[in-house]
Design a protein around this motif. Structure first.
Motif, PDB file in Angstrom:
ATOM      1  N   ALA A 143     -18.741  19.129 -39.425  1.00  0.00           N
ATOM      2  CA  ALA A 143     -18.360  20.513 -39.143  1.00  0.00           C
ATOM      3  C   ALA A 143     -17.823  21.191 -40.392  1.00  0.00           C
ATOM      4  CB  ALA A 143     -17.295  20.546 -38.045  1.00  0.00           C
ATOM      5  N   ASP A 144     -17.866  22.535 -40.371  1.00  0.00           N
ATOM      6  CA  ASP A 144     -17.216  23.329 -41.414  1.00  0.00           C
ATOM      7  C   ASP A 144     -15.721  23.021 -41.418  1.00  0.00           C
ATOM      8  OD1 ASP A 144     -19.668  24.573 -41.749  1.00  0.00           O
ATOM      9  OD2 ASP A 144     -19.087  26.431 -40.729  1.00  0.00           O
ATOM     10  N   ASP A 145     -15.081  23.279 -42.548  1.00  0.00           N
ATOM     11  CA  ASP A 145     -13.632  23.057 -42.639  1.00  0.00           C
ATOM     12  C   ASP A 145     -12.859  23.922 -41.655  1.00  0.00           C
ATOM     13  OD1 ASP A 145     -13.996  21.181 -44.613  1.00  0.00           O
ATOM     14  OD2 ASP A 145     -13.570  22.564 -46.273  1.00  0.00           O
ATOM     15  N   ASP A 146     -13.392  25.109 -41.350  1.00  0.00           N
ATOM     16  CA  ASP A 146     -12.654  26.014 -40.456  1.00  0.00           C
ATOM     17  C   ASP A 146     -13.104  25.911 -38.994  1.00  0.00           C
ATOM     18  OD1 ASP A 146     -15.140  27.214 -40.746  1.00  0.00           O
ATOM     19  OD2 ASP A 146     -14.340  29.253 -40.873  1.00  0.00           O
ATOM     20  N   PHE A 147     -13.896  24.900 -38.664  1.00  0.00           N
ATOM     21  CA  PHE A 147     -14.400  24.720 -37.294  1.00  0.00           C
ATOM     22  C   PHE A 147     -13.219  24.611 -36.329  1.00  0.00           C
ATOM     23  CE2 PHE A 147     -16.485  21.696 -34.110  1.00  0.00           C
ATOM     24  CZ  PHE A 147     -17.316  22.651 -33.557  1.00  0.00           C
ATOM     25  N   LEU A 148     -13.183  25.523 -35.352  1.00  0.00           N
ATOM     26  CA  LEU A 148     -12.087  25.526 -34.385  1.00  0.00           C
ATOM     27  C   LEU A 148     -12.654  25.637 -32.979  1.00  0.00           C
ATOM     28  CD1 LEU A 148      -9.037  25.567 -33.757  1.00  0.00           C
ATOM     29  CD2 LEU A 148      -9.134  28.062 -33.953  1.00  0.00           C
ATOM     30  N   VAL A 149     -12.273  24.675 -32.152  1.00  0.00           N
ATOM     31  CA  VAL A 149     -12.742  24.591 -30.771  1.00  0.00           C
ATOM     32  C   VAL A 149     -11.576  24.846 -29.832  1.00  0.00           C
ATOM     33  CG1 VAL A 149     -13.813  23.071 -29.046  1.00  0.00           C
ATOM     34  CG2 VAL A 149     -14.445  22.868 -31.465  1.00  0.00           C
ATOM     35  N   ILE A 150     -11.838  25.602 -28.770  1.00  0.00           N
ATOM     36  CA  ILE A 150     -10.861  25.783 -27.696  1.00  0.00           C
ATOM     37  C   ILE A 150     -11.409  25.031 -26.490  1.00  0.00           C
ATOM     38  CG2 ILE A 150      -9.560  27.437 -26.303  1.00  0.00           C
ATOM     39  CD1 ILE A 150      -9.266  27.674 -29.440  1.00  0.00           C
ATOM     40  N   GLY A 151     -10.630  24.105 -25.984  1.00  0.00           N
ATOM     41  CA  GLY A 151     -11.044  23.341 -24.814  1.00  0.00           C
ATOM     42  C   GLY A 151     -10.218  23.740 -23.610  1.00  0.00           C
ATOM     43  N   ALA A 152     -10.781  23.537 -22.415  1.00  0.00           N
ATOM     44  CA  ALA A 152     -10.046  23.829 -21.178  1.00  0.00           C
ATOM     45  C   ALA A 152     -10.676  23.040 -20.029  1.00  0.00           C
ATOM     46  CB  ALA A 152     -10.069  25.335 -20.875  1.00  0.00           C
ATOM     47  N   TYR A 153      -9.962  23.020 -18.903  1.00  0.00           N
ATOM     48  CA  TYR A 153     -10.356  22.221 -17.745  1.00  0.00           C
ATOM     49  C   TYR A 153     -10.165  23.023 -16.458  1.00  0.00           C
ATOM     50  CZ  TYR A 153      -9.609  18.913 -21.466  1.00  0.00           C
ATOM     51  OH  TYR A 153      -9.670  18.284 -22.686  1.00  0.00           O
ATOM     52  N   PRO A 154     -11.001  22.732 -15.449  1.00  0.00           N
ATOM     53  CA  PRO A 154     -10.812  23.411 -14.162  1.00  0.00           C
ATOM     54  C   PRO A 154      -9.546  22.880 -13.481  1.00  0.00           C
ATOM     55  CG  PRO A 154     -12.552  21.776 -13.987  1.00  0.00           C
ATOM     56  CD  PRO A 154     -12.128  21.799 -15.417  1.00  0.00           C
ATOM     57  N   PRO A 155      -9.055  23.575 -12.453  1.00  0.00           N
ATOM     58  CA  PRO A 155      -7.798  23.160 -11.831  1.00  0.00           C
ATOM     59  C   PRO A 155      -7.879  21.851 -11.055  1.00  0.00           C
ATOM     60  CG  PRO A 155      -8.699  25.107 -10.727  1.00  0.00           C
ATOM     61  CD  PRO A 155      -9.547  24.851 -11.929  1.00  0.00           C
ATOM     62  N   THR A 156      -9.083  21.425 -10.654  1.00  0.00           N
ATOM     63  CA  THR A 156      -9.191  20.159  -9.935  1.00  0.00           C
ATOM     64  C   THR A 156      -9.705  19.080 -10.866  1.00  0.00           C
ATOM     65  OG1 THR A 156     -11.391  20.809  -9.180  1.00  0.00           O
ATOM     66  CG2 THR A 156      -9.566  21.199  -7.658  1.00  0.00           C
ATOM     67  N   GLY A 157      -9.071  17.931 -10.818  1.00  0.00           N
ATOM     68  CA  GLY A 157      -9.451  16.810 -11.664  1.00  0.00           C
ATOM     69  C   GLY A 157      -8.266  16.347 -12.486  1.00  0.00           C
ATOM     70  N   THR A 158      -8.440  15.193 -13.117  1.00  0.00           N
ATOM     71  CA  THR A 158      -7.392  14.587 -13.931  1.00  0.00           C
ATOM     72  C   THR A 158      -7.984  14.224 -15.283  1.00  0.00           C
ATOM     73  OG1 THR A 158      -6.413  13.636 -11.947  1.00  0.00           O
ATOM     74  CG2 THR A 158      -5.715  12.697 -14.050  1.00  0.00           C
ATOM     75  N   TYR A 159      -7.311  14.626 -16.357  1.00  0.00           N
ATOM     76  CA  TYR A 159      -7.809  14.312 -17.701  1.00  0.00           C
ATOM     77  C   TYR A 159      -7.746  12.807 -17.943  1.00  0.00           C
ATOM     78  CZ  TYR A 159      -8.403  14.066 -22.705  1.00  0.00           C
ATOM     79  OH  TYR A 159      -8.876  13.747 -23.960  1.00  0.00           O
ATOM     80  N   ASP A 160      -8.821  12.266 -18.466  1.00  0.00           N
ATOM     81  CA  ASP A 160      -8.840  10.891 -18.955  1.00  0.00           C
ATOM     82  C   ASP A 160      -9.819  10.852 -20.123  1.00  0.00           C
ATOM     83  OD1 ASP A 160     -11.278  11.141 -17.629  1.00  0.00           O
ATOM     84  OD2 ASP A 160     -11.213   9.163 -16.741  1.00  0.00           O
ATOM     85  N   GLU A 161      -9.754   9.792 -20.906  1.00  0.00           N
ATOM     86  CA  GLU A 161     -10.673   9.642 -22.033  1.00  0.00           C
ATOM     87  C   GLU A 161     -11.276   8.252 -21.971  1.00  0.00           C
ATOM     88  OE1 GLU A 161     -10.304   9.136 -26.737  1.00  0.00           O
ATOM     89  OE2 GLU A 161      -9.298  10.931 -25.964  1.00  0.00           O
ATOM     90  N   CYS A 162     -12.578   8.193 -21.854  1.00  0.00           N
ATOM     91  CA  CYS A 162     -13.293   6.921 -21.746  1.00  0.00           C
ATOM     92  C   CYS A 162     -14.178   6.732 -22.965  1.00  0.00           C
ATOM     93  CB  CYS A 162     -14.156   6.907 -20.489  1.00  0.00           C
ATOM     94  SG  CYS A 162     -13.275   7.252 -18.964  1.00  0.00           S
ATOM     95  N   LYS A 163     -14.211   5.516 -23.491  1.00  0.00           N
ATOM     96  CA  LYS A 163     -15.060   5.265 -24.663  1.00  0.00           C
ATOM     97  C   LYS A 163     -15.585   3.838 -24.755  1.00  0.00           C
ATOM     98  CE  LYS A 163     -10.784   5.113 -27.242  1.00  0.00           C
ATOM     99  NZ  LYS A 163      -9.905   5.764 -28.149  1.00  0.00           N
ATOM    100  N   THR A 164     -15.209   2.966 -23.848  1.00  0.00           N
ATOM    101  CA  THR A 164     -15.653   1.570 -23.932  1.00  0.00           C
ATOM    102  C   THR A 164     -16.433   1.179 -22.682  1.00  0.00           C
ATOM    103  OG1 THR A 164     -13.712   0.623 -22.856  1.00  0.00           O
ATOM    104  CG2 THR A 164     -13.551   1.017 -25.231  1.00  0.00           C
ATOM    105  N   VAL A 165     -17.128   0.062 -22.778  1.00  0.00           N
ATOM    106  CA  VAL A 165     -17.900  -0.447 -21.647  1.00  0.00           C
ATOM    107  C   VAL A 165     -16.980  -0.831 -20.486  1.00  0.00           C
ATOM    108  CG1 VAL A 165     -18.021  -2.876 -22.381  1.00  0.00           C
ATOM    109  CG2 VAL A 165     -19.939  -1.851 -21.127  1.00  0.00           C
TER     110      VAL A 165
END
Length: 201
Positions: A143-165
């Protein structure tokens, strides 16, 4: 530790400076034809069994009077998507198994691979949005040095982060249970998202 962008966001929220506000933010959305891509389970990244990644190109007029990050945050929040954050996209493949996610590009451009290692690479630029159904792999490849992302989530659900088998067995059960959001994060009630995701059985 908060980043400079986080501190800027806190100051803008406290003062209202360079923020359009939720009511006005929806006026900046511009109708665009959605681009959709479905990804198969690749053995590590499940992706979603029915729903596609949705991309809107140049879907918002980034008005110079406002901070583009604040404009996108206000737009998401006006449409009921919250827990917004400002950052980039992780440089390793990951997915969320209990919640959908929207990524809005406020500045710069980046090459992002969706769907896992066998997925597809997209260049995302300021004003572009990607809506990821639960299970969709994503990773920033550069990405460019100034690359800026805004993230958001709907009201239903729970944030988690998965990356392994090891994350897969639980993820395969939870991904199909995450409901269709009530509103499109960019276009609100009646936006294309609910039609795109509902029509696929």
């Amino acid at each position: 530790m908060p980043t400079l962008e986080d501190l800027k966001g806190y100051a803008e929220r406290a003062t209202g400076l360079r923020r359009p506000g939720k009511r006005k933010a929806t006026d900046f959305a511009q109708a665009r034809k959605p681009q959709t891509v479905r990804f198969k389970d690749d053995g590590l990244i499940p992706n979603h069994p029915r729903w596609s990644l949705v991309i809107y190109r140049r879907a918002v007029n980034l008005d110079e009077r406002y901070d583009p990050a604040a404009e996108i945050e206000d737009l998401f929040e006006a449409n009921g998507w919250g827990d917004t954050w400002r950052n980039g996209i992780y440089d390793y493949v990951h997915y969320h198994s209990q919640i959908h996610e929207v990524l809005g590009i406020a500045r710069g451009k980046g090459r992002v691979r969706f769907g896992g290692k066998k997925g597809r690479i997209f260049t995302l630029k300021a004003g572009d949005f990607a809506i990821l159904p639960a299970g969709t792999g994503h990773q920033c490849l550069g990405a460019d040095d100034d690359f800026l992302v805004i993230g958001a989530y709907p009201p239903t659900g729970t944030y988690d982060e998965c990356k392994t088998v090891e994350d897969r067995p639980r993820a395969l059960k939870t991904i199909p249970k995450v409901p269709v959001p009530r509103k499109d994060p960019v276009y609100g009630t009646g936006g294309p998202l609910s039609k795109i995701w509902r029509k696929v059985k």
